[in-house]
Design a protein around this motif. Structure first.
Motif: not given
Length: 107
Positions: A34-54
């Motif tokens: 749901x919009x504005x309720x997306x879960x926050x996630x962490x992922x390794x992207x191209x060797x960098x730790x990225x915080x994003x929303x799924x």
């Protein structure tokens, strides 16, 4: 991890969300948060730790949304096994449009 193509909102709209041609042929169901309720996630992207929303996912991949250092919104599909859910307070950025009561019930 292999280099992931990051796209702008306009290229996202032109390319069916960055899906690889034929990827939908596997008939997996894509679910959107749901919009504005997306879960926050962490992922390794191209060797960098990225915080994003799924923002959406299926059985094998997750579509991420984040703001880059230049302030541009970015999206990318990444393998689901590379993604780890985190709490909003653990994220290095927070979406200003979040539904605050959803992330902090009872406050």
């Amino acid at each position: 991890m292999n280099k992931v193509d990051v796209m702008t909102a306009s290229s996202y709209a032109r390319t069916d969300g960055g899906r690889v041609p034929g990827a939908m042929a596997r008939r997996s169901r894509t679910v959107r948060a749901p919009y504005c309720r997306e879960p926050y996630v962490q992922v390794e992207l191209d060797g960098t730790t990225l915080h994003a929303k799924a923002v959406s996912w299926d059985r094998t991949s997750v579509q991420l949304k984040w703001i880059d250092v230049q302030g541009s919104a970015r999206t990318a599909w990444v393998p689901a096994g590379k993604v780890r859910r985190i709490h909003r307070d653990e994220s290095s950025w927070r979406d200003p449009y979040d539904d605050y009561a959803f992330y902090y019930p009872g406050r």
